[in-house]
Each structure stands twice: as structure tokens, then as C-alpha cells.
Design a protein around this motif. Structure first.
Motif, PDB file in Angstrom:
ATOM      1  N   LYS A  83     -46.532  36.006  11.880  1.00  0.00           N
ATOM      2  CA  LYS A  83     -46.402  34.933  12.714  1.00  0.00           C
ATOM      3  C   LYS A  83     -45.035  34.824  13.135  1.00  0.00           C
ATOM      4  N   MET A  84     -44.981  34.326  14.602  1.00  0.00           N
ATOM      5  CA  MET A  84     -43.706  34.215  15.031  1.00  0.00           C
ATOM      6  C   MET A  84     -43.639  33.007  16.073  1.00  0.00           C
ATOM      7  N   ASN A  85     -42.485  32.145  15.862  1.00  0.00           N
ATOM      8  CA  ASN A  85     -42.513  31.073  16.987  1.00  0.00           C
ATOM      9  C   ASN A  85     -41.270  31.268  17.655  1.00  0.00           C
ATOM     10  N   THR A  86     -41.666  31.791  18.976  1.00  0.00           N
ATOM     11  CA  THR A  86     -40.531  31.748  20.104  1.00  0.00           C
ATOM     12  C   THR A  86     -39.494  30.508  20.361  1.00  0.00           C
ATOM     13  N   LYS A  87     -40.075  29.328  19.993  1.00  0.00           N
ATOM     14  CA  LYS A  87     -39.010  28.052  20.277  1.00  0.00           C
ATOM     15  C   LYS A  87     -38.125  28.077  19.228  1.00  0.00           C
ATOM     16  N   THR A  88     -38.624  28.340  18.051  1.00  0.00           N
ATOM     17  CA  THR A  88     -37.679  28.203  16.864  1.00  0.00           C
ATOM     18  C   THR A  88     -37.042  29.216  16.556  1.00  0.00           C
ATOM     19  N   ARG A  89     -37.536  30.244  17.254  1.00  0.00           N
ATOM     20  CA  ARG A  89     -37.148  31.772  16.892  1.00  0.00           C
ATOM     21  C   ARG A  89     -36.974  31.987  15.353  1.00  0.00           C
ATOM     22  N   GLU A  90     -38.403  31.864  15.013  1.00  0.00           N
ATOM     23  CA  GLU A  90     -38.446  32.266  13.477  1.00  0.00           C
ATOM     24  C   GLU A  90     -39.640  33.180  13.567  1.00  0.00           C
ATOM     25  N   ALA A  91     -39.441  34.328  12.419  1.00  0.00           N
ATOM     26  CA  ALA A  91     -40.633  35.072  12.068  1.00  0.00           C
ATOM     27  C   ALA A  91     -41.079  35.110  10.884  1.00  0.00           C
ATOM     28  N   TYR A  92     -42.371  35.174  10.303  1.00  0.00           N
ATOM     29  CA  TYR A  92     -42.787  35.231   9.154  1.00  0.00           C
ATOM     30  C   TYR A  92     -43.675  36.460   8.959  1.00  0.00           C
ATOM     31  N   LEU A  93     -43.459  36.920   7.524  1.00  0.00           N
ATOM     32  CA  LEU A  93     -44.474  38.095   7.123  1.00  0.00           C
ATOM     33  C   LEU A  93     -44.861  37.743   5.774  1.00  0.00           C
ATOM     34  N   GLN A  94     -46.124  37.426   5.581  1.00  0.00           N
ATOM     35  CA  GLN A  94     -46.723  36.882   4.588  1.00  0.00           C
ATOM     36  C   GLN A  94     -46.313  35.725   4.080  1.00  0.00           C
ATOM     37  N   ALA A  95     -45.924  35.014   5.108  1.00  0.00           N
ATOM     38  CA  ALA A  95     -45.647  33.523   4.692  1.00  0.00           C
ATOM     39  C   ALA A  95     -44.140  33.177   4.423  1.00  0.00           C
ATOM     40  N   LYS A  96     -43.344  34.410   4.444  1.00  0.00           N
ATOM     41  CA  LYS A  96     -41.929  34.590   4.105  1.00  0.00           C
ATOM     42  C   LYS A  96     -41.105  34.751   5.464  1.00  0.00           C
ATOM     43  N   MET A  97     -40.125  34.122   5.759  1.00  0.00           N
ATOM     44  CA  MET A  97     -39.321  34.141   6.669  1.00  0.00           C
ATOM     45  C   MET A  97     -38.269  35.353   6.797  1.00  0.00           C
ATOM     46  N   ILE A  98     -38.551  36.123   7.844  1.00  0.00           N
ATOM     47  CA  ILE A  98     -37.458  37.026   7.835  1.00  0.00           C
ATOM     48  C   ILE A  98     -36.208  36.564   8.294  1.00  0.00           C
ATOM     49  N   PRO A  99     -35.083  37.153   7.545  1.00  0.00           N
ATOM     50  CA  PRO A  99     -34.068  36.470   7.388  1.00  0.00           C
ATOM     51  C   PRO A  99     -32.928  36.909   8.464  1.00  0.00           C
ATOM     52  N   ASP A 100     -32.238  36.223   9.214  1.00  0.00           N
ATOM     53  CA  ASP A 100     -30.943  36.420   9.668  1.00  0.00           C
ATOM     54  C   ASP A 100     -31.266  37.430  11.086  1.00  0.00           C
ATOM     55  N   LEU A 101     -32.244  37.264  11.674  1.00  0.00           N
ATOM     56  CA  LEU A 101     -32.616  38.055  12.685  1.00  0.00           C
ATOM     57  C   LEU A 101     -31.523  37.618  14.044  1.00  0.00           C
ATOM     58  N   THR A 102     -30.916  38.728  14.528  1.00  0.00           N
ATOM     59  CA  THR A 102     -30.017  38.588  15.773  1.00  0.00           C
ATOM     60  C   THR A 102     -31.110  38.296  16.947  1.00  0.00           C
ATOM     61  N   PRO A 103     -30.285  37.687  17.851  1.00  0.00           N
ATOM     62  CA  PRO A 103     -31.304  37.723  19.311  1.00  0.00           C
ATOM     63  C   PRO A 103     -32.088  38.791  19.675  1.00  0.00           C
ATOM     64  N   LYS A 104     -31.475  39.991  19.794  1.00  0.00           N
ATOM     65  CA  LYS A 104     -31.902  41.379  20.159  1.00  0.00           C
ATOM     66  C   LYS A 104     -33.053  41.801  18.895  1.00  0.00           C
ATOM     67  N   GLU A 105     -32.803  41.749  17.882  1.00  0.00           N
ATOM     68  CA  GLU A 105     -33.531  41.749  16.697  1.00  0.00           C
ATOM     69  C   GLU A 105     -34.963  41.140  16.747  1.00  0.00           C
TER      70      GLU A 105
END
Length: 241
Positions: free
Chosen positions: A147-169
Motif C-alpha cells: 500500500k502507498m499513500n502519495t500525500k503522506t509519502r508512506e509505503a507499506y509492505l505486509q503492513a510494515k512501513m518501508i523506512p527512510d525513502l528518499t524522494p526519488k526512491e
């Protein structure tokens, strides 16, 4: 926009100041690596953009880049370098920079790069919202395990947030995840994510994919797959199979 320009060549800084003034940006200058970190640490959350020369006195630009990333995983960083070594450019990207410009450069080109990166880093471009259950309606991109929220710029894999994504990542992951199992060539990703030609510099994509995979693997199985001879794709369909 509040921008920190880290540049030991004062003639370059003075030249760019005229273009920054035209854009009405709030720009602070640092002329060595130590001064850069002092100014950045005064208020890390206030910076919208950093341009960072690699050949700096006091503290090397690579070291400054790493220290900034240890404090902020999201502030956009553009490396400015007279080094023409491919390894230096790729290393900078692998250490968390979002883009690089090789000296000598056109001020207009740098301004365009800054604007493009700032637009992508702001809140994210709205994407087609998938039809999901009520509990998932806050997410713009949804697959079986992602799941990904483009407003909060958060991405989750199996309900766990993928940490420390840079803007380009984040933008790279969004581009791939919006079309699961579709294979994207490196040239396509350069155009879709960076929005300008890199003249076939595919190492930019590879460096960002490498860092993105490392962060994904912190929370779950790898979902970015290499299609040899073609490019990359997002596929979470075999998780738990």
C-alpha cells in the motif's frame, strides 16, 4: 523554497545567486563541509533542497551527504561535482543523493533540475486511485501485499512501513507499483521518474534500485525484480505462495 547551496567556489555561488534571486528563493550558502553541517543542523526540517559540491575543504561532500541523510531521509539533495568519474556519481546516488549535475553546468539546467526535484518531493503527484475496501481508501496504490499513500509519502509492505525513502526512491517505487508485473526499461524509468533525458545514463536507475531494494528487504520479501536484458518490475504476487 529554502535552499542550502554548499559550494566552495564563490564565483559559482555568486553566479547562481542571480538566478536564485530571480526565482525568489531563500538561499543560504556554505563554503566548506563543516559550515554546511552547522547550517543544516540549525533547523534540519526547514530545508526544501540542498545542492552539494563534492570537492569541499574541511569535510568532503560525500561525508556531508552521508551525515545529512543520517538526520533526514527526505530532504532532496543534488550533487554538484567536477569529478567525471562514474564511480563517484554512482556512489553519491547510492549514499542517498537524488540527482547529480556535472560541472561545468548551465545555470538554467541546474534551476530546471531543482524545480523538477522539488515538484516531485512536495506531496507527490496524484495517481489513479484503485477500488479498495473502506479501510484502504486512504491509499492511492494498493496491491495484494503493498500500500502507498502519495500525500503522506508512506509505503507499506505486509503492513510494515518501508523506512527512510528518499524522494526519488519513493517516486521510483510508485512508478513500478502502479503497474504490477509490467516491465519498465531503464530509459522508461528515467523519463517517468526523472522527467528529463539522462542521455542513456542507466547507472542512475541501477543505483536507486539498489538502495530501494535494501530498504524493502528491511521489512519483507523483495518485490522489485530484475528482468534481464530489459529492466525492472514490481511483483508481490508470489509472497506467501
Amino acid at each position: 523554497m529554502k535552499l542550502l547551496m554548499v559550494e566552495d567556489n564563490k564565483s559559482v555561488a555568486e553566479m547562481m545567486s542571480m538566478f536564485f534571486q530571480k526565482e525568489k528563493w531563500d538561499v543560504v550558502y556554505a563554503y566548506d563541509g563543516i559550515e554546511a553541517m552547522e547550517k543544516f543542523k540549525e533547523d534540519p526540517a526547514s530545508w526544501d533542497m540542498i545542492t552539494l559540491d563534492l570537492n569541499l575543504p574541511g569535510k568532503d561532500g560525500m561525508e556531508v551527504n552521508a551525515e545529512i541523510r543520517a538526520i533526514s531521509s527526505t530532504v532532496p539533495i543534488i550533487i554538484l561535482t567536477a569529478r567525471d568519474s562514474e564511480s563517484d556519481q554512482v556512489l553519491g546516488l547510492e549514499m542517498g543523493a537524488d540527482d547529480y549535475v556535472v560541472k561545468p553546468f548551465s545555470p538554467i539546467t541546474l534551476i530546471a533540475r531543482i524545480k523538477a526535484l522539488h515538484r516531485r518531493a512536495a506531496l507527490g503527484t496524484p495517481t489513479e486511485t484503485l477500488t479498495v475496501d473502506d479501510e484502504d481508501q486512504q491509499f492511492d496504490v494498493v496491491t495484494e501485499h503493498f500500500k502507498m499513500n502519495t500525500k503522506t509519502r508512506e509505503a507499506y509492505l505486509q503492513a510494515k512501513m518501508i523506512p527512510d525513502l528518499t524522494p526519488k526512491e519513493f517516486d521510483l517505487l510508485k512508478t513500478l507499483a502502479q503497474k504490477p508485473r509490467q516491465v519498465f526499461s531503464r530509459d522508461q524509468l528515467l523519463q517517468l521518474v526523472w522527467h528529463y533525458e539522462f542521455y542513456g545514463d542507466e547507472r542512475t536507475v541501477d543505483a536507486h534500485i539498489k538502495k530501494l531494494r535494501q530498504k524493502i528487504e528491511k521489512v519483507g520479501p523483495q518485490v522489485i525484480q530484475t528482468v534481464w536484458g530489459v529492466g525492472y518490475k514490481f511483483d508481490d504476487s508470489e509472497i506467501g505462495a
